[in-house]
Scaffold this motif. Structure first.
Motif, PDB file in Angstrom:
ATOM      1  N   LEU A   1      -1.890  21.199  -5.532  1.00  0.00           N
ATOM      2  CA  LEU A   1      -2.983  20.135  -5.470  1.00  0.00           C
ATOM      3  C   LEU A   1      -3.312  19.205  -4.390  1.00  0.00           C
ATOM      4  O   LEU A   1      -4.453  19.514  -3.746  1.00  0.00           O
ATOM      5  N   ALA A   2      -2.997  18.558  -4.167  1.00  0.00           N
ATOM      6  CA  ALA A   2      -2.137  16.944  -3.380  1.00  0.00           C
ATOM      7  C   ALA A   2      -2.067  17.360  -2.074  1.00  0.00           C
ATOM      8  O   ALA A   2      -2.711  17.456  -0.694  1.00  0.00           O
ATOM      9  N   ASP A   3      -1.048  19.002  -1.831  1.00  0.00           N
ATOM     10  CA  ASP A   3      -1.620  19.391   0.079  1.00  0.00           C
ATOM     11  C   ASP A   3      -2.845  20.358  -0.067  1.00  0.00           C
ATOM     12  O   ASP A   3      -3.169  20.080   1.115  1.00  0.00           O
ATOM     13  N   MET A   4      -3.591  20.419  -0.864  1.00  0.00           N
ATOM     14  CA  MET A   4      -4.741  21.228  -0.281  1.00  0.00           C
ATOM     15  C   MET A   4      -5.693  20.086  -0.195  1.00  0.00           C
ATOM     16  O   MET A   4      -6.615  20.371   0.673  1.00  0.00           O
ATOM     17  N   GLU A   5      -5.412  18.982  -0.718  1.00  0.00           N
ATOM     18  CA  GLU A   5      -6.707  17.940  -0.607  1.00  0.00           C
ATOM     19  C   GLU A   5      -6.442  17.510   0.688  1.00  0.00           C
ATOM     20  O   GLU A   5      -7.593  16.593   1.394  1.00  0.00           O
ATOM     21  N   ASP A   6      -5.074  16.817   1.102  1.00  0.00           N
ATOM     22  CA  ASP A   6      -4.672  16.130   1.937  1.00  0.00           C
ATOM     23  C   ASP A   6      -5.253  17.685   3.576  1.00  0.00           C
ATOM     24  O   ASP A   6      -6.044  17.141   4.355  1.00  0.00           O
ATOM     25  N   ASP A   7      -4.915  18.872   3.059  1.00  0.00           N
ATOM     26  CA  ASP A   7      -6.028  19.910   3.836  1.00  0.00           C
ATOM     27  C   ASP A   7      -7.734  19.895   3.962  1.00  0.00           C
ATOM     28  O   ASP A   7      -7.956  19.920   5.544  1.00  0.00           O
ATOM     29  N   ILE A  37      -9.454  17.131   7.191  1.00  0.00           N
ATOM     30  CA  ILE A  37     -10.439  17.325   8.764  1.00  0.00           C
ATOM     31  C   ILE A  37     -11.361  18.046   8.119  1.00  0.00           C
ATOM     32  O   ILE A  37     -12.469  18.319   8.941  1.00  0.00           O
ATOM     33  N   PHE A  38     -12.127  18.761   7.149  1.00  0.00           N
ATOM     34  CA  PHE A  38     -13.378  19.618   7.313  1.00  0.00           C
ATOM     35  C   PHE A  38     -14.606  18.241   7.115  1.00  0.00           C
ATOM     36  O   PHE A  38     -15.476  18.209   7.633  1.00  0.00           O
ATOM     37  N   PHE A  39     -13.807  16.702   7.025  1.00  0.00           N
ATOM     38  CA  PHE A  39     -15.220  15.963   6.234  1.00  0.00           C
ATOM     39  C   PHE A  39     -14.409  15.114   7.941  1.00  0.00           C
ATOM     40  O   PHE A  39     -15.121  13.487   7.584  1.00  0.00           O
ATOM     41  N   ASP A  40     -13.934  15.394   8.575  1.00  0.00           N
ATOM     42  CA  ASP A  40     -14.029  13.876  10.042  1.00  0.00           C
ATOM     43  C   ASP A  40     -14.522  14.600  11.332  1.00  0.00           C
ATOM     44  O   ASP A  40     -14.352  13.769  12.217  1.00  0.00           O
TER      45      ASP A  40
END
Length: 103
Positions: free
Chosen positions: A5-11, A14-17
């Motif tokens: 879940l932590a990795d998914m949140e980090d991924d 990029i969509f919110f930049d």
């Protein structure tokens, strides 16, 4: 939170930049996060009619960013203060924040 879940949140970062993302200020917690404002034409809950309601925007954000937002929490979007009506996670790590213009 497990590592997946932590990795998914980090991924999702990029969509919110992007240029269309808006900074949201959570007033009581004095924190900000990025979210996309859904189109001003929102689908009504009943039926398929489209309604225009700029005083009730819907935002898409990361679920972890919206953690702690409850009905009645206040946020600032585009220099206007809104009350949180609801937060609806979609199970993918994202969710929708439904807002109403604060009175």
């Amino acid at each position: 939170m497990n590592d997946f879940l932590a990795d998914m949140e980090d991924d999702l970062d990029i969509f919110f930049d992007g240029l269309d993302a808006h900074e949201i200020l959570v007033i009581a917690e004095n924190r900000t996060f990025k979210a996309y404002k859904d189109a001003d034409m929102d689908e009504a809950m009943l039926g398929r009619a489209m309604v225009f309601n700029p005083d009730s925007p819907v935002l898409t954000c990361k679920e972890i960013d919206a953690s702690g937002l409850e009905q009645g929490s206040q946020v600032v979007l585009e220099s206007k203060t809104y009350d949180v009506y609801a937060f609806r996670p979609d199970g993918s790590g994202l969710g929708k924040i439904e807002l109403t213009l604060a009175q």
